[in-house]
Write a protein that holds these residues in place. Structure first.
Motif, mmCIF file in Angstrom:
data_model
loop_
_atom_site.group_PDB
_atom_site.id
_atom_site.type_symbol
_atom_site.label_atom_id
_atom_site.label_comp_id
_atom_site.label_asym_id
_atom_site.label_seq_id
_atom_site.Cartn_x
_atom_site.Cartn_y
_atom_site.Cartn_z
ATOM 1 N N LEU A 307 -9.376 -12.374 1.839
ATOM 2 C CA LEU A 307 -7.945 -12.109 1.712
ATOM 3 C C LEU A 307 -7.765 -11.106 0.577
ATOM 4 C CD1 LEU A 307 -6.378 -15.696 2.060
ATOM 5 C CD2 LEU A 307 -6.470 -13.876 3.770
ATOM 6 N N LEU A 308 -7.244 -9.933 0.893
ATOM 7 C CA LEU A 308 -7.088 -8.859 -0.091
ATOM 8 C C LEU A 308 -5.759 -9.005 -0.822
ATOM 9 C CD1 LEU A 308 -7.927 -6.167 -1.359
ATOM 10 C CD2 LEU A 308 -6.898 -5.005 0.614
ATOM 11 N N CYS A 309 -5.825 -9.105 -2.142
ATOM 12 C CA CYS A 309 -4.612 -9.195 -2.965
ATOM 13 C C CYS A 309 -4.152 -7.784 -3.319
ATOM 14 C CB CYS A 309 -4.887 -9.992 -4.241
ATOM 15 S SG CYS A 309 -5.188 -11.754 -3.938
ATOM 16 N N LEU A 310 -2.919 -7.468 -2.932
ATOM 17 C CA LEU A 310 -2.332 -6.154 -3.194
ATOM 18 C C LEU A 310 -1.185 -6.295 -4.182
ATOM 19 C CD1 LEU A 310 -2.179 -4.725 0.463
ATOM 20 C CD2 LEU A 310 -3.797 -4.092 -1.334
ATOM 21 N N ASN A 311 -1.243 -5.526 -5.256
ATOM 22 C CA ASN A 311 -0.223 -5.558 -6.304
ATOM 23 C C ASN A 311 0.990 -4.746 -5.858
ATOM 24 O OD1 ASN A 311 1.329 -5.364 -8.608
ATOM 25 N ND2 ASN A 311 -0.373 -4.869 -9.955
ATOM 26 N N ALA A 312 2.119 -5.415 -5.645
ATOM 27 C CA ALA A 312 3.315 -4.743 -5.137
ATOM 28 C C ALA A 312 3.880 -3.719 -6.112
ATOM 29 C CB ALA A 312 4.394 -5.773 -4.796
ATOM 30 N N THR A 313 3.446 -3.753 -7.382
ATOM 31 C CA THR A 313 3.960 -2.788 -8.351
ATOM 32 C C THR A 313 3.190 -1.462 -8.319
ATOM 33 O OG1 THR A 313 2.513 -3.538 -10.151
ATOM 34 C CG2 THR A 313 4.604 -4.686 -9.878
ATOM 35 N N SER A 314 2.079 -1.418 -7.582
ATOM 36 C CA SER A 314 1.275 -0.189 -7.517
ATOM 37 C C SER A 314 1.929 0.831 -6.599
ATOM 38 C CB SER A 314 -0.139 -0.508 -7.010
ATOM 39 O OG SER A 314 -0.816 -1.363 -7.889
ATOM 40 N N THR A 315 1.534 2.087 -6.757
ATOM 41 C CA THR A 315 2.057 3.145 -5.898
ATOM 42 C C THR A 315 1.461 3.036 -4.500
ATOM 43 O OG1 THR A 315 0.275 4.696 -6.447
ATOM 44 C CG2 THR A 315 2.231 4.698 -7.883
ATOM 45 N N GLY A 316 2.135 3.652 -3.537
ATOM 46 C CA GLY A 316 1.648 3.630 -2.167
ATOM 47 C C GLY A 316 0.277 4.262 -2.034
ATOM 48 N N GLU A 317 0.044 5.350 -2.770
ATOM 49 C CA GLU A 317 -1.253 6.027 -2.711
ATOM 50 C C GLU A 317 -2.372 5.100 -3.193
ATOM 51 O OE1 GLU A 317 1.447 7.200 -4.023
ATOM 52 O OE2 GLU A 317 1.886 9.139 -3.059
ATOM 53 N N THR A 318 -2.112 4.369 -4.284
ATOM 54 C CA THR A 318 -3.117 3.449 -4.815
ATOM 55 C C THR A 318 -3.377 2.306 -3.846
ATOM 56 O OG1 THR A 318 -2.496 3.956 -7.101
ATOM 57 C CG2 THR A 318 -3.681 1.904 -6.728
ATOM 58 N N LEU A 319 -2.316 1.717 -3.310
ATOM 59 C CA LEU A 319 -2.467 0.602 -2.381
ATOM 60 C C LEU A 319 -3.214 1.024 -1.122
ATOM 61 C CD1 LEU A 319 1.073 -1.046 -2.661
ATOM 62 C CD2 LEU A 319 -1.075 -1.905 -3.589
ATOM 63 N N ASN A 320 -2.916 2.220 -0.631
ATOM 64 C CA ASN A 320 -3.594 2.704 0.569
ATOM 65 C C ASN A 320 -5.093 2.890 0.298
ATOM 66 O OD1 ASN A 320 -3.027 3.564 3.356
ATOM 67 N ND2 ASN A 320 -3.817 5.536 2.693
ATOM 68 N N GLY A 333 -6.892 -10.727 6.162
ATOM 69 C CA GLY A 333 -5.526 -10.284 5.906
ATOM 70 C C GLY A 333 -5.316 -9.998 4.441
ATOM 71 N N CYS A 334 -4.062 -10.072 4.018
ATOM 72 C CA CYS A 334 -3.747 -9.726 2.633
ATOM 73 C C CYS A 334 -2.652 -10.631 2.087
ATOM 74 C CB CYS A 334 -3.310 -8.264 2.530
ATOM 75 S SG CYS A 334 -1.757 -7.886 3.366
ATOM 76 N N ILE A 335 -2.519 -10.594 0.759
ATOM 77 C CA ILE A 335 -1.460 -11.307 0.043
ATOM 78 C C ILE A 335 -0.807 -10.303 -0.900
ATOM 79 C CG2 ILE A 335 -0.932 -13.150 -1.593
ATOM 80 C CD1 ILE A 335 -3.384 -14.655 -0.557
ATOM 81 N N LEU A 336 0.500 -10.169 -0.840
ATOM 82 C CA LEU A 336 1.230 -9.297 -1.762
ATOM 83 C C LEU A 336 1.563 -10.085 -3.018
ATOM 84 C CD1 LEU A 336 3.765 -7.204 0.372
ATOM 85 C CD2 LEU A 336 1.607 -6.475 -0.646
ATOM 86 N N THR A 337 1.124 -9.582 -4.166
ATOM 87 C CA THR A 337 1.380 -10.266 -5.430
ATOM 88 C C THR A 337 2.378 -9.481 -6.281
ATOM 89 O OG1 THR A 337 -0.445 -9.140 -6.566
ATOM 90 C CG2 THR A 337 -0.969 -11.182 -5.385
ATOM 91 N N LYS A 338 2.952 -10.181 -7.250
ATOM 92 C CA LYS A 338 3.842 -9.599 -8.259
ATOM 93 C C LYS A 338 5.090 -8.941 -7.658
ATOM 94 C CE LYS A 338 0.049 -8.995 -11.512
ATOM 95 N NZ LYS A 338 -0.537 -8.193 -12.593
ATOM 96 N N LEU A 339 5.633 -9.541 -6.603
ATOM 97 C CA LEU A 339 6.873 -9.014 -6.031
ATOM 98 C C LEU A 339 8.019 -9.071 -7.032
ATOM 99 C CD1 LEU A 339 5.429 -9.072 -3.219
ATOM 100 C CD2 LEU A 339 7.633 -9.764 -2.277
ATOM 101 N N ASP A 340 7.974 -10.046 -7.947
ATOM 102 C CA ASP A 340 9.043 -10.182 -8.938
ATOM 103 C C ASP A 340 9.032 -9.041 -9.944
ATOM 104 O OD1 ASP A 340 6.539 -11.405 -9.641
ATOM 105 O OD2 ASP A 340 7.493 -12.110 -11.495
#
Length: 423
Positions: A307-320, A333-340
């Protein structure tokens, strides 16, 4: 200068139209796939020649001769000649000895000029569309403000239903985004089926805290005896200790492993557990250790789902970049972290859609286990537009949008965009 647009169902058909209208010497400025066929922008050969000649003349006269001048001045000093004759001979020799590197420089300038022409034409085309279809422009501006990429925003707005208002257009866009955002729907995928899950991702994305949240949910459903925790984080100071504290609170033993052999032994000993959660060491997406980590998890003898943890505060280029690096067999799949903490989440949703990831959970805080929620497509899409950027300097002005959209021409042929489900 007369730039013409030609559209046909195939590249061969479009090129035939170009030759019929502009002759065999026509210059192709751009060639891209559009809905229903291929679009070519072309320029007559004589028009391109008239643009290229001044530039080529300047390049040869100012750049090439300037570079060669010292060599021929030295020759003139060694072998004196009448001034007029020597000057004419030097120029003729310089012109005849232009090497391949200099010719390459000239061709690079011509290609650069072509690129500028394509950019200017795209800007003009977008400005014209903005005037003709203001609703599409408004919807596109909303998508950019929400953090979605310019390429996805342009791809969807160009395919909006004809004559749609801004509101109906937004409803259509949200429906398309929701349809393409894959989620597990409910927690039974993990909590009831069980199995071995490894949380992976770069440093600082919240893997350990997310592991603890998942562990707490498993304990609440099945009790501590059905769960086991493993950590491979032997690099970070306190990494094992943090998970051990969570395990002690939950009544679950935490096992520490160093390599594939240790992991294989641990999983063999824990094969009677309903669920095993593995907290891995954080690895930058550009580190060769990503491949080593994937190989370790894949070779552990059990079917380890990542399960890939993706930091929601990162830029789209970094996340991609992160998603592409961690992709491969075994990525469940993945988990979106730090949405707050995220000012916008459109870029994160864009990457999940573009990379066709299955979104399990979203995390929006440090509380265990409260701040972990099963992903809901409609809620996330609505939240993306509610969190849109409202202030400068990151909000695009009307004057800047044509330039931004002109840069998306090549990205429009991205396979991941063409696979977005519209209907």
């Amino acid at each position: 200068m007369n730039v013409r647009k030609f559209t046909a169902s195939t590249s061969r058909g479009a090129w035939s139209l170009v030759r019929e209208a502009l002759g065999p010497d026509a210059v192709i400025l751009s060639n891209r796939a559009v809905e229903g066929g291929v679009e070519i922008l072309a320029l007559a050969g004589e028009d391109m020649a008239s643009l290229a000649e001044p530039m080529v003349e300047k390049t040869i006269s100012e750049t090439t001769l300037a570079a060669l001048a010292p060599r021929y001045q030295a020759q003139q000093a060694a072998q004196p000649a009448p001034p007029a004759i020597a000057s004419r001979a030097s120029l003729q020799t310089a012109a005849s000895e232009i090497n391949s590197a200099e010719l390459h420089s000239v061709m690079s300038e011509i290609r650069s000029m072509r690129g500028m022409l394509e950019m200017q034409l795209a800007e003009l085309a977008w400005t014209d569309q903005h005037k003709r279809e203001p609703a599409k422009s408004s919807v596109l501006r909303e998508m950019l403000a929400a953090g979605f990429s310019a390429s996805l925003a342009r791809y969807l707005t160009e395919r909006m239903p004809a004559g749609a208002s801004k509101q109906s257009g937004m409803d259509w866009i949200k429906a398309i985004l929701t349809r393409n955002l894959a989620t597990i729907g409910n927690e039974n995928e993990i909590l009831e089926k069980g199995g071995v899950y490894a949380l992976v991702g770069p440093t600082g994305v919240g893997k350990t805290t997310t592991t603890a949240k998942l562990a707490a949910r498993c304990v609440m459903r099945h009790g501590p005896g059905k769960l086991a925790l493993i950590t491979t984080d032997g690099y970070r100071i306190g990494g094992y200790e943090q998970l051990r504290i969570y395990g002690k609170i939950l009544g679950v033993m935490v096992h520490s492993v160093k390599d594939e052999a240790d992991l294989r032994i641990a999983l063999d000993e824990l094969k009677g557990k309903h669920t095993v959660l593995i907290d891995t060491v954080g690895v930058s997406q550009r580190d060769n250790m990503v491949a080593e980590q994937i190989a370790m998890l894949s070779g552990a003898g059990s079917q380890v789902k990542r399960l890939l943890c993706l930091n929601a505060t990162s830029t789209g280029e970094t996340l991609n970049e992160v998603a592409r690096s961690y992709m491969g067999d075994g990525l469940a799949g993945c988990i979106l972290t730090k949405l707050d903490e995220a000012a916008t989440i459109g870029s994160a949703l864009d990457v999940v859609i573009r990379q066709k990831l299955n979104l399990y959970y979203v995390a929006n805080g440090q509380r265990v286990p409260e701040d972990l929620h099963v992903a809901n497509q409609q809620y996330l899409v609505d939240r993306a537009f509610k969190l849109k950027r409202e202030t400068a300097p990151f909000q695009f002005s009307d004057a800047e949008i044509p330039l931004v959209m002109a840069n998306t021409a090549k990205a429009m042929n991205d396979k991941s965009l063409r696979e977005v489900i519209l209907g």
